[in-house]
Design an enzyme around this catalytic site. Structure first.
Site, mmCIF file in Angstrom:
data_model
loop_
_atom_site.group_PDB
_atom_site.id
_atom_site.type_symbol
_atom_site.label_atom_id
_atom_site.label_comp_id
_atom_site.label_asym_id
_atom_site.label_seq_id
_atom_site.Cartn_x
_atom_site.Cartn_y
_atom_site.Cartn_z
ATOM 1 N N ASN A 83 -31.120 -14.607 31.748
ATOM 2 C CA ASN A 83 -32.727 -14.712 31.813
ATOM 3 C C ASN A 83 -33.176 -13.410 31.378
ATOM 4 O OD1 ASN A 83 -35.346 -14.951 32.566
ATOM 5 N ND2 ASN A 83 -34.971 -14.949 34.728
ATOM 6 N N LYS B 239 -36.216 -12.670 30.846
ATOM 7 C CA LYS B 239 -37.565 -12.449 31.398
ATOM 8 C C LYS B 239 -38.464 -11.919 30.255
ATOM 9 C CE LYS B 239 -35.447 -11.302 35.728
ATOM 10 N NZ LYS B 239 -35.495 -10.676 37.123
ATOM 11 N N HIS C 133 -38.539 -19.548 39.467
ATOM 12 C CA HIS C 133 -38.151 -18.183 39.729
ATOM 13 C C HIS C 133 -38.847 -17.413 40.687
ATOM 14 C CE1 HIS C 133 -36.681 -14.063 38.682
ATOM 15 N NE2 HIS C 133 -35.624 -14.577 38.490
ATOM 16 N N GLU D 269 -40.175 -14.551 40.632
ATOM 17 C CA GLU D 269 -41.343 -13.920 39.866
ATOM 18 C C GLU D 269 -42.428 -14.976 39.618
ATOM 19 O OE1 GLU D 269 -38.876 -12.003 36.771
ATOM 20 O OE2 GLU D 269 -37.969 -10.836 38.552
ATOM 21 N N GLU E 101 -30.898 -17.040 44.561
ATOM 22 C CA GLU E 101 -31.307 -15.726 44.141
ATOM 23 C C GLU E 101 -32.029 -14.867 45.274
ATOM 24 O OE1 GLU E 101 -31.323 -15.238 39.560
ATOM 25 O OE2 GLU E 101 -33.251 -15.566 40.122
ATOM 26 N N GLY F 18 -32.817 -6.978 40.561
ATOM 27 C CA GLY F 18 -33.139 -6.020 40.027
ATOM 28 C C GLY F 18 -33.029 -4.681 40.819
ATOM 29 N N SER G 270 -28.750 -8.950 40.763
ATOM 30 C CA SER G 270 -27.965 -7.601 40.285
ATOM 31 C C SER G 270 -26.428 -8.055 39.898
ATOM 32 C CB SER G 270 -28.030 -6.644 41.658
ATOM 33 O OG SER G 270 -29.338 -6.446 41.615
ATOM 34 N N GLY H 151 -31.134 -8.488 34.164
ATOM 35 C CA GLY H 151 -31.026 -7.190 33.395
ATOM 36 C C GLY H 151 -29.675 -7.099 32.704
HETATM 37 P P1 PGA Z 1 -31.208 -9.256 37.846
HETATM 38 O O1 PGA Z 1 -31.963 -10.666 37.779
HETATM 39 O O2 PGA Z 1 -30.014 -9.790 37.359
HETATM 40 O O3 PGA Z 1 -31.852 -8.209 36.971
HETATM 41 O O4 PGA Z 1 -31.229 -8.680 39.186
HETATM 42 C C1 PGA Z 1 -31.540 -12.017 38.142
HETATM 43 C C2 PGA Z 1 -32.751 -12.881 38.239
HETATM 44 O O5 PGA Z 1 -33.850 -12.624 38.270
HETATM 45 O O6 PGA Z 1 -32.608 -14.059 37.502
#
Ligand code: PGA
Length: 245
Positions: free
Chosen positions: A5, A7, A92, A94, A160, A166, A204, A226
């Site tokens: 992803n 983003k 998600h 976000e 998640e 993150g 993460s 990330g």
């Molecule tokens: P991250 O994000 O691997 O940067 O923690 C995961 C996600 O939001 O899908």
């Protein structure tokens, strides 16, 4: 199943470097489902790269809107399918937090797309909810969106925890495993046709910790933010997944 992803990250130049780095490091002897969700404006570009020659690699979208028409800025499920996207992420955290997306809207999106292509529904508790021992209640509530919906093996859940995204913090592999089993059971008892979904872990994940998660029985893969922005690291994580499974 391993999903990237991106983003709201990327550029034309980044896409080229990413594909080169990925292909140089990806070991294609085993073929787990691999998904890449770039920002929608780069979907076509990725579809035109060498990635498209590998059958296990699928380009998808980070979200869809609930309908088409007078909805400035939106992208509909039909458009995603028109571009031959093989999956979409939905719900998600976000989207829920920054764009105020509700469970009701998420349900509408699932109804739009789940029968047509793979749908990765994200669920997860906040740090506060986790501290208050509300994780299972919150997940159960978020999973109500599949209630009475007929699914045809197309639904995948991504667990998640919001506090793990993150931040470099994660639940322990054992905790994740227990929650994944819980999620599978809830979906099985809630969906119309007793679907027992794949459950990915997200939050993460990187090439250092990936193996500890992939070893767990109910972890069917990962959704990676990330660490997926580096084509080499993303390829390494897939290689680790393929070695562990
Ligand atoms: P991250 O994000 O691997 O940067 O923690 C995961 C996600 O939001 O899908």
């Amino acid at each position: 199943m391993i999903i990237a992803n991106w983003k709201c990250n990327g550029s034309k130049a980044m896409t080229n470097t990413w594909v080169n780095n990925f292909l140089t490091n990806y070991d294609e002897t085993k073929k787990a489902f691999i998904g890449i969700a770039p920002p929608s404006i780069y979907i076509q570009r990725l579809l035109e790269t060498e990635l498209n020659k590998l059958a296990e690699i699928n380009i998808g979208s980070q979200d869809i809107d609930i309908s088409s028409g007078a909805r400035t800025g939106a992208i509909s499920s039909d458009m995603i399918l028109d571009f031959d996207c093989k999956f979409s992420i939905i719900g998600h955290s976000e989207r829920r937090q920054l764009f105020n997306e509700t469970n009701e809207e998420i349900k509408q999106k699932i109804l739009k797309i789940a029968k047509k292509t793979i749908t990765i529904l994200c669920v997860g508790e906040t740090r506060e909810e986790n501290k208050n021992d509300q994780t299972r209640d919150i997940l159960k509530k978020q999973l109500e969106v599949v209630k009475d919906i007929e699914l045809n093996n197309s639904l995948v859940i991504a667990y998640e925890p919001v506090w793990a995204i993150g931040t470099g913090n994660t639940p322990t592999p054992n905790n994740i495993n227990e929650i994944h089993k819980f999620i599978k059971d809830v979906v099985q008892s809630t969906s119309y046709n007793s679907e027992y979904p794949m459950v990915l872990y997200g939050g993460s994940v990187n090439q250092e910790n990936a193996k500890s998660f992939f070893k767990e029985e109910f972890v069917d893969g990962a959704l990676i933010g990330g660490a997926s922005l580096d084509g080499k690291e993303f390829a390494n994580i897939i290689n680790i997944f393929n070695e562990t499974n």
